[in-house]
Design a protein around this motif. Structure first.
Motif, PDB file in Angstrom:
ATOM      1  N   THR A 296       0.806  -1.223   0.000  1.00 53.22           N
ATOM      2  CA  THR A 296       0.000   0.000   0.000  1.00 53.22           C
ATOM      3  C   THR A 296       0.836   1.268   0.000  1.00 53.22           C
ATOM      4  N   ARG A 297       2.102   1.147   0.356  1.00 46.80           N
ATOM      5  CA  ARG A 297       2.968   2.326   0.432  1.00 46.80           C
ATOM      6  C   ARG A 297       4.412   1.901   0.201  1.00 46.80           C
ATOM      7  N   ILE A 298       5.258   2.864  -0.099  1.00 50.27           N
ATOM      8  CA  ILE A 298       6.664   2.598  -0.378  1.00 50.27           C
ATOM      9  C   ILE A 298       7.523   3.204   0.727  1.00 50.27           C
ATOM     10  N   VAL A 299       8.388   2.388   1.323  1.00 54.18           N
ATOM     11  CA  VAL A 299       9.381   2.866   2.290  1.00 54.18           C
ATOM     12  C   VAL A 299      10.748   2.625   1.667  1.00 54.18           C
ATOM     13  N   ASN A 300      11.371   3.680   1.218  1.00 53.84           N
ATOM     14  CA  ASN A 300      12.655   3.551   0.541  1.00 53.84           C
ATOM     15  C   ASN A 300      13.823   3.609   1.511  1.00 53.84           C
ATOM     16  N   SER A 301      14.937   3.056   1.080  1.00 55.79           N
ATOM     17  CA  SER A 301      16.179   3.204   1.830  1.00 55.79           C
ATOM     18  C   SER A 301      16.626   4.656   1.734  1.00 55.79           C
ATOM     19  N   ASP A 302      16.957   5.233   2.868  1.00 55.75           N
ATOM     20  CA  ASP A 302      17.353   6.641   2.898  1.00 55.75           C
ATOM     21  C   ASP A 302      18.546   6.801   3.832  1.00 55.75           C
ATOM     22  N   PRO A 303      19.661   7.343   3.352  1.00 57.24           N
ATOM     23  CA  PRO A 303      20.862   7.441   4.197  1.00 57.24           C
ATOM     24  C   PRO A 303      20.656   8.294   5.441  1.00 57.24           C
ATOM     25  N   VAL A 304      19.824   9.322   5.349  1.00 63.31           N
ATOM     26  CA  VAL A 304      19.576  10.175   6.514  1.00 63.31           C
ATOM     27  C   VAL A 304      18.828   9.389   7.585  1.00 63.31           C
ATOM     28  N   ASN A 305      17.801   8.646   7.163  1.00 67.79           N
ATOM     29  CA  ASN A 305      17.065   7.817   8.118  1.00 67.79           C
ATOM     30  C   ASN A 305      17.983   6.788   8.767  1.00 67.79           C
ATOM     31  N   ARG A 306      18.839   6.168   7.967  1.00 67.67           N
ATOM     32  CA  ARG A 306      19.744   5.155   8.510  1.00 67.67           C
ATOM     33  C   ARG A 306      20.676   5.757   9.555  1.00 67.67           C
ATOM     34  N   GLN A 307      21.199   6.937   9.271  1.00 67.30           N
ATOM     35  CA  GLN A 307      22.100   7.590  10.222  1.00 67.30           C
ATOM     36  C   GLN A 307      21.389   7.925  11.528  1.00 67.30           C
ATOM     37  N   ARG A 308      20.121   8.238  11.432  1.00 62.72           N
ATOM     38  CA  ARG A 308      19.343   8.590  12.627  1.00 62.72           C
ATOM     39  C   ARG A 308      18.728   7.367  13.295  1.00 62.72           C
ATOM     40  N   GLY A 309      18.947   6.189  12.717  1.00 60.23           N
ATOM     41  CA  GLY A 309      18.402   4.967  13.292  1.00 60.23           C
ATOM     42  C   GLY A 309      16.920   4.785  13.040  1.00 60.23           C
ATOM     43  N   LEU A 310      16.389   5.449  12.006  1.00 57.33           N
ATOM     44  CA  LEU A 310      14.958   5.393  11.720  1.00 57.33           C
ATOM     45  C   LEU A 310      14.665   4.385  10.613  1.00 57.33           C
ATOM     46  N   ILE A 311      13.484   3.786  10.687  1.00 56.89           N
ATOM     47  CA  ILE A 311      13.067   2.819   9.675  1.00 56.89           C
ATOM     48  C   ILE A 311      12.653   3.527   8.389  1.00 56.89           C
ATOM     49  N   GLY A 312      11.963   4.640   8.526  1.00 56.84           N
ATOM     50  CA  GLY A 312      11.461   5.372   7.366  1.00 56.84           C
ATOM     51  C   GLY A 312       9.956   5.339   7.238  1.00 56.84           C
ATOM     52  N   TRP A 313       9.262   4.802   8.246  1.00 55.88           N
ATOM     53  CA  TRP A 313       7.798   4.777   8.200  1.00 55.88           C
ATOM     54  C   TRP A 313       7.236   6.190   8.062  1.00 55.88           C
ATOM     55  N   HIS A 314       7.849   7.127   8.771  1.00 56.97           N
ATOM     56  CA  HIS A 314       7.326   8.496   8.799  1.00 56.97           C
ATOM     57  C   HIS A 314       7.427   9.179   7.437  1.00 56.97           C
ATOM     58  N   SER A 315       8.311   8.690   6.570  1.00 56.89           N
ATOM     59  CA  SER A 315       8.483   9.317   5.258  1.00 56.89           C
ATOM     60  C   SER A 315       7.967   8.434   4.124  1.00 56.89           C
ATOM     61  N   ALA A 316       7.164   7.424   4.471  1.00 49.13           N
ATOM     62  CA  ALA A 316       6.617   6.529   3.449  1.00 49.13           C
ATOM     63  C   ALA A 316       5.690   7.292   2.506  1.00 49.13           C
ATOM     64  N   VAL A 317       5.671   6.847   1.261  1.00 50.51           N
ATOM     65  CA  VAL A 317       4.839   7.473   0.234  1.00 50.51           C
ATOM     66  C   VAL A 317       3.732   6.495  -0.155  1.00 50.51           C
ATOM     67  N   PRO A 318       2.460   6.933  -0.147  1.00 55.05           N
ATOM     68  CA  PRO A 318       1.398   6.035  -0.610  1.00 55.05           C
ATOM     69  C   PRO A 318       1.710   5.509  -2.005  1.00 55.05           C
ATOM     70  N   ARG A 319       1.451   4.264  -2.210  1.00 55.80           N
ATOM     71  CA  ARG A 319       1.842   3.672  -3.484  1.00 55.80           C
ATOM     72  C   ARG A 319       1.184   4.378  -4.667  1.00 55.80           C
ATOM     73  N   SER A 320      -0.054   4.800  -4.485  1.00 51.25           N
ATOM     74  CA  SER A 320      -0.759   5.474  -5.578  1.00 51.25           C
ATOM     75  C   SER A 320      -0.111   6.798  -5.953  1.00 51.25           C
ATOM     76  N   ALA A 321       0.656   7.379  -4.998  1.00 50.34           N
ATOM     77  CA  ALA A 321       1.293   8.671  -5.257  1.00 50.34           C
ATOM     78  C   ALA A 321       2.752   8.532  -5.664  1.00 50.34           C
ATOM     79  N   TYR A 322       3.261   7.298  -5.666  1.00 48.03           N
ATOM     80  CA  TYR A 322       4.674   7.109  -5.979  1.00 48.03           C
ATOM     81  C   TYR A 322       4.905   7.350  -7.468  1.00 48.03           C
ATOM     82  N   PRO A 323       5.985   8.023  -7.830  1.00 50.11           N
ATOM     83  CA  PRO A 323       6.177   8.437  -9.228  1.00 50.11           C
ATOM     84  C   PRO A 323       6.127   7.304 -10.241  1.00 50.11           C
TER      85      PRO A 323
END
Length: 335
Positions: A296-323
């Motif tokens: 239903t949504r895309i959670v991409n690998s992001d170097p900033v999130n990794r450095q902060r120890g975050l999974i990336g849920w907060h920056s997930a993009v709804p799949r329908s809105a993904y480019p």
């Protein structure tokens, strides 16, 4: 309710969807659907020919590559490197072999063995592994890692299995350098081997649920709609929670935890990690990913999130809105 007795710590799961998605992933791995066809797990494919399948050396090898996996490179990279070391320096897998060699003999092995070891004190890393092997010689291991599993052969009820799970994890976490995730990784590897002795006991032990949760697994549970709410997404605070919850789902609904764990890892590391970031993505997901119809949504690998120890849920993009996605996505019936 599955959540009863589990401290969810600000994460909300959709229980019905979790059951459906976990069942689908386990079935996909078992039947090798889509891109899972032909996949062989790295701990299996890289087992050195010099190590007899089902032997004491085999379980030592599983401990060794599991211990290495606490570092930051991919499982394929770590296990392949660990297998080469096991072939070149087999003494490293035994307590006696380590005792027979000084730190001076260790030389540059640690750089080859542990990712990022060049930035750490090689002697300290060597002593960590040595201490781990020394602990295996004492109770409750008594020289063989399998003994902590064979203590739990009377597990009959689901409550018994859950208690045994916690006890085995706690035993494995006594080993220097091993925590909750790696303990469960080693546990499912041990469960999947067809040991030549105590077959009936091992059949019972294989029903004790373990789900090692890596960063890709954390992404997938959100992408597939299993998690529907959260307060913060720091991976160190959430990993064990997801592991406990998915293990409980498997236990309560007779889902193969090993099939689920292998499916999650392969979908994350072998499929999503190689997903193209271009207009070919839609077809790639449709053709290769068993979770395509649940995503239903895309959670991409992001170097900033990794450095902060975050999974990336907060920056997930709804799949329908993904480019790169289109209306090819359809929601599974009944969910």
């Amino acid at each position: 309710m599955i959540a009863d007795g589990l401290k969810l710590r600000g994460v909300v799961f959709d229980e019905d969807r979790t059951i459906a998605v976990c069942s689908h992933i386990a079935r996909s791995w078992r039947t090798k659907s889509k891109a899972l066809g032909g996949q062989i797990s790295p701990e299996v494919i890289h087992l050195p020919c010099s190590i007899e399948y089902g032997s004491l050396d085999h379980v030592r090898y599983l401990l060794f590559i599991g211990w290495l996996s606490r570092s930051g490179k991919t499982a394929d990279e770590v296990i392949e490197s660990g297998a080469r070391v096991a072939i070149r320096e087999p003494w490293l897998l035994t307590h006696q072999g380590i005792c027979d060699h000084s730190v001076a003999h260790y030389g540059s092995i640690m750089k080859f063995m542990v990712p990022y070891a060049e930035t750490k004190n090689q002697r300290d890393l060597y002593l960590w592994w040595r201490e781990c092997c020394e602990t295996v010689e004492r109770k409750p291991f008594n020289g063989d890692l399998r003994n902590v599993f064979l203590r739990h052969t009377s597990v009959i009820s689901k409550d018994d299995r859950w208690r045994s799970r916690e006890l085995i994890i706690n035993d494995l976490c006594q080993l220097k350098g091993i925590a909750h995730k790696i303990a469960q990784l080693i546990a499912i590897w041990v469960q999947e081997v067809n040991w030549s002795k105590n077959a009936i006991k091992w059949n019972r032990i294989r029903k004790i649920p373990f789900i090692p949760v890596d960063l890709w697994c954390m992404r997938l549970v959100y992408m597939s709609g299993m998690v529907i709410g959260f307060n913060g997404d720091h991976r160190d605070r959430i990993g064990r929670l997801i592991s406990d919850y998915l293990s409980k789902v498997c236990l309560e609904h007779d889902i193969s935890h090993t099939d689920l764990a292998q499916g999650l890892w392969h979908i994350g590391a072998r499929i999503h990690a190689k997903m193209p970031r271009n207009t070919k993505q839609t077809q790639y997901c449709h053709d290769r990913c068993p979770l395509h119809n649940y995503c239903t949504r895309i959670v991409n690998s992001d170097p900033v999130n990794r450095q902060r120890g975050l999974i990336g849920w907060h920056s997930a993009v709804p799949r329908s809105a993904y480019p790169y996605t289109t209306s090819i996505f359809t929601e599974p019936a009944g969910l």
